[in-house]
Design a protein around this motif. Structure first.
Motif, PDB file in Angstrom:
ATOM      1  N   MET A   1     128.487  93.243  -0.348  1.00  0.00           N
ATOM      2  CA  MET A   1     128.316  92.288  -1.447  1.00  0.00           C
ATOM      3  C   MET A   1     127.810  90.935  -0.959  1.00  0.00           C
ATOM      4  O   MET A   1     128.103  89.907  -1.541  1.00  0.00           O
ATOM      5  N   LYS A   2     127.097  90.948   0.165  1.00  0.00           N
ATOM      6  CA  LYS A   2     126.464  89.697   0.605  1.00  0.00           C
ATOM      7  C   LYS A   2     124.954  89.917   0.656  1.00  0.00           C
ATOM      8  O   LYS A   2     124.495  90.979   1.078  1.00  0.00           O
ATOM      9  N   PRO A   3     124.183  88.902   0.234  1.00  0.00           N
ATOM     10  CA  PRO A   3     122.731  89.046   0.282  1.00  0.00           C
ATOM     11  C   PRO A   3     122.244  89.238   1.718  1.00  0.00           C
ATOM     12  O   PRO A   3     122.856  88.732   2.658  1.00  0.00           O
TER      13      PRO A   3
ATOM     14  N   SER B   1     123.019  90.256  -3.914  1.00  0.00           N
ATOM     15  CA  SER B   1     124.337  90.559  -3.357  1.00  0.00           C
ATOM     16  C   SER B   1     124.581  92.064  -3.317  1.00  0.00           C
ATOM     17  O   SER B   1     125.209  92.575  -2.401  1.00  0.00           O
ATOM     18  N   MET B   2     124.087  92.752  -4.327  1.00  0.00           N
ATOM     19  CA  MET B   2     124.262  94.207  -4.367  1.00  0.00           C
ATOM     20  C   MET B   2     123.175  94.925  -3.564  1.00  0.00           C
ATOM     21  O   MET B   2     123.125  96.143  -3.556  1.00  0.00           O
TER      22      MET B   2
END
Lengths: 173, 287
Positions: free
Chosen positions: B1-3, B42-43
């Motif tokens: 969930m982090k870019p 993020s996804m």
């Protein structure tokens, strides 16, 4: 070490300079770089509202902002919603009085959202309060006591005595 | 969930932004509000190599009301447009629809033009642009072009925007005098994407409708604009004829939120509801 960018923010009234990777979310910059762990991270895609902070006084999702994009901005977190003497601020006090939290995970997002809302809406009805918190999820309370706390916080903010705001009036909606 | 990592660019003028976009081409995405882009990143559904951040470019956070209609700049937040009194007086449909775009907290950051460029077929503002005969203004280093809404939305998350171009603004045109509008939708939860949404724009004089158009979202690969003139007789919309037109125009799909049949049902109910509200609004504006 990846490339970092210098960002200057004012956080809860204090100037803070940060060197962040461009992909650093504001929520992570607050929690990991500034150690302000009051801001909670729930869904990380803008649905739950737990990470809501105030950017130049306006509520925004800190998980949907890149810290690097906020150079020069003023950020208020739940830590900044305290009373000037360091005690509970009016919204926090109201949540305490009305039992508007159980596990407390979502509470920082509610406190920031409600703080900004009350700055522009002095005397919300229960229906107004529901609309105000519609973007924040709570899995414990069933919201009734949070609605009451919004109204109680309005009273506390203006030094009014306890009146309309009790959990029963919120529950009757 | 982090870019994923990306290179960050912060232009200080429109010219600088266009130069950057010309250099970077398909590798670049524009960051304005980011309320659709950041979750996608993020996804890891999007991983642009370069992000060009418009937020320090002056002169783009504009909402201008003129004789032709309302023009919204690339950095005007949804909430700025929603609360602009002159825009509401000119085009009530803007506020009627914006109030149903996500939650206020998202609207505080998300931009109206960004929502148009994102091109989500369930989003409200593309439908509004279509109903109000609007257009999007696209600039690049070589010049500018205006693309009509009907040509701009190509498919799900697909628009006519080309690499190197920046959507600098959008124009929503004033409908004829005697018009009224409404935007209604049904979603699973308050602020969620609509399972089906319908904007309506009607023109009435002395109680009789002379024009009626609807635009449906969530029931096709792009907003479905429908002129109900063939269903208009004696100043009223014939429900059966209108339902047949709606049925022929939409192509809803089944997903975890709703079945195709339920979306079709919603489309019919919401078209009737939106038309009734728009008619009431037209009469109230005439009074």
């Amino acid at each position: 070490m990846r490339e970092t960018v210098r960002v200057s923010l004012t956080v809860n009234g204090s100037p803070r300079d940060l060197d962040v990777e461009p992909r650093r979310l504001l929520s992570d910059a607050l929690r990991h770089d500034l150690r302000l762990t009051g801001t909670h991270v729930g869904c990380e895609h803008g649905v739950c509202g737990a990470c809501t902070v105030l950017v130049d006084g306006t509520p925004m999702r800190s998980c949907l902002l890149f810290a690097v994009s906020l150079d020069g901005a003023s950020v208020t977190t739940v830590e900044g919603c305290r009373a000037p003497d360091g005690g509970l601020g009016p919204v926090q006090q109201a949540f305490h009085e009305c039992h508007a939290l159980q596990c407390g995970f979502c509470t920082p997002g509610f406190v920031t959202t409600v703080t900004a809302y009350l700055a522009e809406h002095a005397d919300p009805s229960a229906a107004d309060a529901r609309e105000a918190i519609a973007g924040n999820l709570c899995r414990c309370t069933g919201y009734q006591n949070i609605v009451a706390a919004v109204q109680r916080a309005a009273e506390l903010s203006q030094g009014r005595p306890s009146g309309a705001a009790d959990p029963a009036s919120g529950a009757s909606q | 969930m982090k870019p994923a990592p990306f290179a960050y660019h912060r232009p200080r003028s429109l010219a600088e932004a266009l130069d950057m976009l010309a250099d970077l081409g398909e590798e670049a995405k524009v960051l304005a509000g980011g309320q659709s882009l950041v979750p996608l990143m993020s996804m890891r559904l999007a991983s642009p190599a370069h992000l060009v951040d418009l937020n320090q470019v002056p002169g783009l956070a504009t909402v201008d009301v003129g004789a032709e209609g309302v023009r919204v700049g690339a950095l005007a937040r949804h909430s700025q447009v929603e609360h602009d009194t002159a825009s509401y007086d000119a085009l009530p449909l803007l506020r009627q629809a914006l109030r149903q775009v996500a939650h206020p907290t998202i609207r505080n950051r998300g931009t109206t033009v960004g929502s148009l460029v994102h091109g989500d077929p369930a989003a409200e503002m593309p439908a509004v642009l279509m109903l109000l005969d609007g257009s999007v203004t696209l600039n690049d280093v070589n010049g500018t072009r205006d693309v009509a809404a009907t040509a701009f939305f190509k498919g799900p998350m697909e628009t006519d925007l080309r690499p190197g171009e920046l959507a600098v603004g959008a124009s929503f045109r004033r409908p004829p005098p005697g018009s009224g509008s409404a935007f209604v939708e049904v979603s699973r939860r308050h602020g969620d994407y609509a399972m089906c949404g319908v904007g309506a724009l009607v023109t009435a004089s002395e109680g009789a409708l002379s024009a009626a158009r609807v635009c449906l979202v969530g029931v096709g690969t792009r907003p479905v604009l429908l002129d109900l003139a063939p269903a208009l007789g004696d100043g009223v919309v014939d429900d059966e004829a209108s339902a047949a037109l709606v049925d022929a125009a939409i192509d809803p799909e089944t997903d975890i939120h709703a079945t195709a049949d339920y979306r079709r049902h919603l489309a019919h109910v919401l078209v009737r509801r939106a038309l009734a509200e728009a008619r009431t609004a037209a009469e109230a504006r005439a009074a």
